[in-house]
Scaffold this motif. Structure first.
Motif, PDB file in Angstrom:
ATOM      1  N   GLY A  70       1.176  -0.718   0.261  1.00  0.00           N
ATOM      2  CA  GLY A  70       0.144   0.118  -0.526  1.00  0.00           C
ATOM      3  C   GLY A  70       0.877   1.270  -0.036  1.00  0.00           C
ATOM      4  O   GLY A  70       0.307   2.123  -0.487  1.00  0.00           O
ATOM      5  N   GLU A  71       2.001   0.834   0.651  1.00  0.00           N
ATOM      6  CA  GLU A  71       2.631   2.878   0.954  1.00  0.00           C
ATOM      7  C   GLU A  71       3.463   3.206  -0.486  1.00  0.00           C
ATOM      8  O   GLU A  71       3.664   3.850  -0.965  1.00  0.00           O
ATOM      9  CB  GLU A  71       3.940   2.289   1.460  1.00  0.00           C
ATOM     10  CG  GLU A  71       5.064   1.088   1.498  1.00  0.00           C
ATOM     11  CD  GLU A  71       5.616   1.331   2.749  1.00  0.00           C
ATOM     12  OE1 GLU A  71       5.672   2.327   3.599  1.00  0.00           O
ATOM     13  OE2 GLU A  71       6.830  -0.658   2.852  1.00  0.00           O
ATOM     14  N   HIS A  72       3.853   2.034  -1.449  1.00  0.00           N
ATOM     15  CA  HIS A  72       4.366   2.178  -2.529  1.00  0.00           C
ATOM     16  C   HIS A  72       3.146   2.433  -3.246  1.00  0.00           C
ATOM     17  O   HIS A  72       3.788   2.961  -3.978  1.00  0.00           O
ATOM     18  CB  HIS A  72       4.978   0.738  -3.033  1.00  0.00           C
ATOM     19  CG  HIS A  72       6.397   0.625  -2.574  1.00  0.00           C
ATOM     20  ND1 HIS A  72       6.928  -0.822  -2.595  1.00  0.00           N
ATOM     21  CD2 HIS A  72       6.976   1.039  -2.019  1.00  0.00           C
ATOM     22  CE1 HIS A  72       7.864  -0.856  -1.971  1.00  0.00           C
ATOM     23  NE2 HIS A  72       7.643   0.169  -1.295  1.00  0.00           N
ATOM     24  N   LEU A  73       2.348   2.146  -3.559  1.00  0.00           N
ATOM     25  CA  LEU A  73       0.654   2.356  -4.546  1.00  0.00           C
ATOM     26  C   LEU A  73       0.659   4.217  -4.576  1.00  0.00           C
ATOM     27  O   LEU A  73       0.089   4.713  -5.381  1.00  0.00           O
ATOM     28  CB  LEU A  73      -0.197   0.895  -4.391  1.00  0.00           C
ATOM     29  CG  LEU A  73      -1.207   1.265  -5.211  1.00  0.00           C
ATOM     30  CD1 LEU A  73       0.113   1.237  -6.704  1.00  0.00           C
ATOM     31  CD2 LEU A  73      -2.145   0.466  -5.250  1.00  0.00           C
ATOM     32  N   ALA A  74       0.427   3.996  -2.632  1.00  0.00           N
ATOM     33  CA  ALA A  74       0.066   5.650  -2.453  1.00  0.00           C
ATOM     34  C   ALA A  74       1.554   6.752  -3.167  1.00  0.00           C
ATOM     35  O   ALA A  74       1.033   7.284  -3.133  1.00  0.00           O
ATOM     36  CB  ALA A  74      -0.423   5.510  -0.852  1.00  0.00           C
ATOM     37  N   ASN A  75       2.805   6.457  -3.014  1.00  0.00           N
ATOM     38  CA  ASN A  75       3.910   7.062  -3.925  1.00  0.00           C
ATOM     39  C   ASN A  75       3.359   7.546  -5.519  1.00  0.00           C
ATOM     40  O   ASN A  75       3.636   8.433  -5.952  1.00  0.00           O
ATOM     41  CB  ASN A  75       4.506   6.963  -3.768  1.00  0.00           C
ATOM     42  CG  ASN A  75       5.200   6.298  -1.978  1.00  0.00           C
ATOM     43  OD1 ASN A  75       4.529   7.440  -1.271  1.00  0.00           O
ATOM     44  ND2 ASN A  75       6.102   5.399  -1.350  1.00  0.00           N
ATOM     45  N   LEU A  76       2.574   6.361  -6.439  1.00  0.00           N
ATOM     46  CA  LEU A  76       2.201   6.982  -7.210  1.00  0.00           C
ATOM     47  C   LEU A  76       1.351   7.998  -7.790  1.00  0.00           C
ATOM     48  O   LEU A  76       0.646   7.916  -7.082  1.00  0.00           O
ATOM     49  CB  LEU A  76       1.799   5.812  -8.319  1.00  0.00           C
ATOM     50  CG  LEU A  76       1.521   5.767  -9.489  1.00  0.00           C
ATOM     51  CD1 LEU A  76       3.063   5.250  -9.975  1.00  0.00           C
ATOM     52  CD2 LEU A  76       0.759   4.129 -10.368  1.00  0.00           C
ATOM     53  N   LYS A  77       2.345   8.808  -8.518  1.00  0.00           N
ATOM     54  CA  LYS A  77       1.167  10.424  -8.793  1.00  0.00           C
ATOM     55  C   LYS A  77       0.114  10.133  -9.336  1.00  0.00           C
ATOM     56  O   LYS A  77       0.069   8.754 -10.241  1.00  0.00           O
ATOM     57  CB  LYS A  77       2.104  11.176  -9.263  1.00  0.00           C
ATOM     58  CG  LYS A  77       3.476  11.311  -8.431  1.00  0.00           C
ATOM     59  CD  LYS A  77       3.411  11.531  -7.038  1.00  0.00           C
ATOM     60  CE  LYS A  77       4.375  12.562  -5.894  1.00  0.00           C
ATOM     61  NZ  LYS A  77       4.553  13.073  -4.511  1.00  0.00           N
ATOM     62  N   ALA A  78      -0.884  11.512  -9.179  1.00  0.00           N
ATOM     63  CA  ALA A  78      -1.814  10.988 -10.528  1.00  0.00           C
ATOM     64  C   ALA A  78      -1.895  11.145 -11.447  1.00  0.00           C
ATOM     65  O   ALA A  78      -1.879  11.003 -12.704  1.00  0.00           O
ATOM     66  CB  ALA A  78      -3.063  11.646 -10.435  1.00  0.00           C
ATOM     67  N   ILE A  79      -0.714  12.016 -12.055  1.00  0.00           N
ATOM     68  CA  ILE A  79      -0.435  12.023 -13.471  1.00  0.00           C
ATOM     69  C   ILE A  79      -0.117  11.147 -14.128  1.00  0.00           C
ATOM     70  O   ILE A  79      -0.004  10.430 -15.229  1.00  0.00           O
ATOM     71  CB  ILE A  79       1.033  13.116 -14.047  1.00  0.00           C
ATOM     72  CG1 ILE A  79       1.177  13.656 -15.301  1.00  0.00           C
ATOM     73  CG2 ILE A  79       2.370  13.396 -12.685  1.00  0.00           C
ATOM     74  CD1 ILE A  79       1.671  14.849 -15.353  1.00  0.00           C
ATOM     75  N   ALA A  80       0.800  10.039 -13.600  1.00  0.00           N
ATOM     76  CA  ALA A  80       1.544   8.655 -13.596  1.00  0.00           C
ATOM     77  C   ALA A  80       0.082   7.228 -13.861  1.00  0.00           C
ATOM     78  O   ALA A  80       0.909   7.131 -15.116  1.00  0.00           O
ATOM     79  CB  ALA A  80       2.262   7.837 -12.634  1.00  0.00           C
ATOM     80  N   VAL A  81      -1.137   7.917 -12.925  1.00  0.00           N
ATOM     81  CA  VAL A  81      -1.760   6.836 -13.598  1.00  0.00           C
ATOM     82  C   VAL A  81      -2.082   7.549 -14.798  1.00  0.00           C
ATOM     83  O   VAL A  81      -2.125   6.131 -15.580  1.00  0.00           O
ATOM     84  CB  VAL A  81      -2.738   7.209 -12.404  1.00  0.00           C
ATOM     85  CG1 VAL A  81      -3.756   6.258 -12.369  1.00  0.00           C
ATOM     86  CG2 VAL A  81      -2.425   6.165 -11.042  1.00  0.00           C
TER      87      VAL A  81
END
Length: 442
Positions: free
Chosen positions: A406-417
């Motif tokens: 979860g901690e790694h997934l939360a660091n993914l920015k919205a622009i990257a998604v």
């Protein structure tokens, strides 16, 4: 005068001279020579005229006529006509001898085998053989019987048997003494028996780079620094700046401490000068020039330190980025990741930044999940998500999302998604994993 017959030609008054025919000599033809003939080819003198009424002819007639003069053989003709050999010139047999002598002269001399009794002497021969036997016993210890194994043999497991065992195979020495006596560093012969070499103590990057006695240098002294001194100074100064920003209420937006702007301007100009290099004249060849500059890895370290602080001259940043991109094939995948991180922190969009994606096309899956998320954020910030070479990164990211924390997934920015997870299946997997791990972030 009668007219000529039809079909016949009238003879002309011109005389046609025909050239004499040329008879070419063929193999085996007998040569024709003019006088004086060679000695071997001179014809025999005609016999003297004799009276037929001579009674001496009756005896010759009874015995038969004498053999006529034999014709000369062709090989005798060739031998008679051959030019005489020059004085001192060797024939075929002599040339073979000369060739044999030359090969013998060029051949390497054979060294006689070592004989202890002959070369060292009988009094030292026994000691030499004894030393060789002890060395072989120490070298071949891994083929010795194990006294504690299933088949100890005559060794047994009692103390006396162990003493005989060491006396026989180790010359009465223990392992520590034998290791000191073994040739090579740290007893290389003992490593063959399965004993691993001692590991070097690991030094953490924080202890290697950060110096407790570091002092901010004077800007006027920075142009005199070498590449190694400048590298350590920039890393330590960036560490001090980050610590100062963490203590401020504004955080990263607090800027630079007092007096750091001039230091980082000097750092940038000196780093660009070392990365670009300078030409030096070769002493022996004045026309040749030798380019002296720092390594590509050192230039990347300069760029990474500047990217952490986000300070320095813009012209120096372009020089460092160009220097790294010119030798991109020398970088490892992890170093390419750090290069993307530095460019994203500086918001520097270089036209050749897509070459990094091409270099990393087969190495995205080898990165850890934390580094993969940071690389995705950097690519999205640099507007490279729509590039053709960003396709491998999209596949690697969509395949790693179901296994992320979860901690790694939360660091993914919205622009990257939005840039890298635009396909329906990838977006669906991201949303499902986000709902599953929404409370797991530390």
């Amino acid at each position: 005068m009668k007219p000529p017959k039809r079909g016949s030609r009238r003879p002309s008054g011109k005389v046609v001279r025909q050239q004499p025919k040329r008879f070419f000599r063929q193999q085996g033809d007998f040569p024709v020579y003019q006088k004086p003939y060679p000695v071997a080819l001179r014809p025999a003198e005609p016999p003297a005229t004799r009276d037929l009424q001579d009674s001496a002819l009756d005896a010759e007639a009874a015995e038969g006529f004498g053999d006529r003069a034999r014709k000369v053989k062709p090989h005798l003709v060739r031998q008679a006509l051959a030019p005489p050999a020059a004085p001192g010139r060797a024939g075929p047999g002599d040339m073979a001898k000369v060739r044999y002598l030359r090969e013998q002269r060029l051949a390497e001399p054979r060294v006689a085998d070592f004989d202890a009794a002959r070369d060292v002497g009988e009094e030292f021969a026994a000691e030499l053989e004894d030393a060789k036997a002890k060395a072989r016993a120490r070298r071949n210890y891994k083929w010795m019987p194990n006294p504690y194994g299933e088949r100890p043999g005559a060794l047994g497991t009692d103390p006396k048997a162990q003493a005989r065992y060491y006396d026989k195979y180790f010359d009465g020495q223990r392992l520590e003494e034998d290791r000191r006596a073994a040739p090579g560093p740290d007893g290389e012969d003992l490593r063959e028996g399965g004993r691993p070499p001692p590991r070097r103590p690991r030094v953490s990057p924080r202890q290697f780079w950060y110096k407790p006695d570091y002092v901010t240098p004077d800007p006027h002294m920075v142009p005199l620094m070498t590449s190694k001194e400048l590298k350590f100074a920039m890393v330590n100064e960036a560490h001090l700046v980050r610590r100062w920003r963490a203590s401020q209420p504004e955080g990263k937006a607090s800027g630079l401490p007092h007096g750091s702007k001039e230091v980082w301007m000097a750092f940038g100009h000196r780093a660009a000068e070392l990365a670009k290099g300078r030409e030096l004249a070769v002493p022996d060849h004045p026309k040749q020039k030798l380019l002296q500059r720092c390594s590509n890895c050192t230039a990347l370290r300069f760029l990474q330190a500047v990217g952490h602080v986000q300070a320095g001259p813009y012209s120096a940043l372009l020089v460092l980025v160009t220097r790294v991109l010119e030798h991109l094939q020398e970088l490892k995948p992890q170093q390419c990741f750090y290069f993307l991180q530095a460019m994203s922190r500086l918001r520097l969009k270089h036209p050749k930044a897509a070459l990094v994606l091409e270099r990393m096309s087969l190495a995205w899956r080898t990165l850890e999940h934390k580094m993969l998320v940071k690389a995705a954020n950097a690519v999205a910030k640099l507007d490279l998500g729509s590039h053709l070479w960003a396709r491998p990164l999209k596949l690697a990211l969509s395949g790693a999302i179901p296994h992320m924390k979860g901690e790694h997934l939360a660091n993914l920015k919205a622009i990257a998604v939005m840039e890298l997870l635009g396909e329906p299946e990838a977006m669906r997997g991201y949303l499902e994993k986000s709902m599953e791990t929404r409370g797991q972030r530390a």
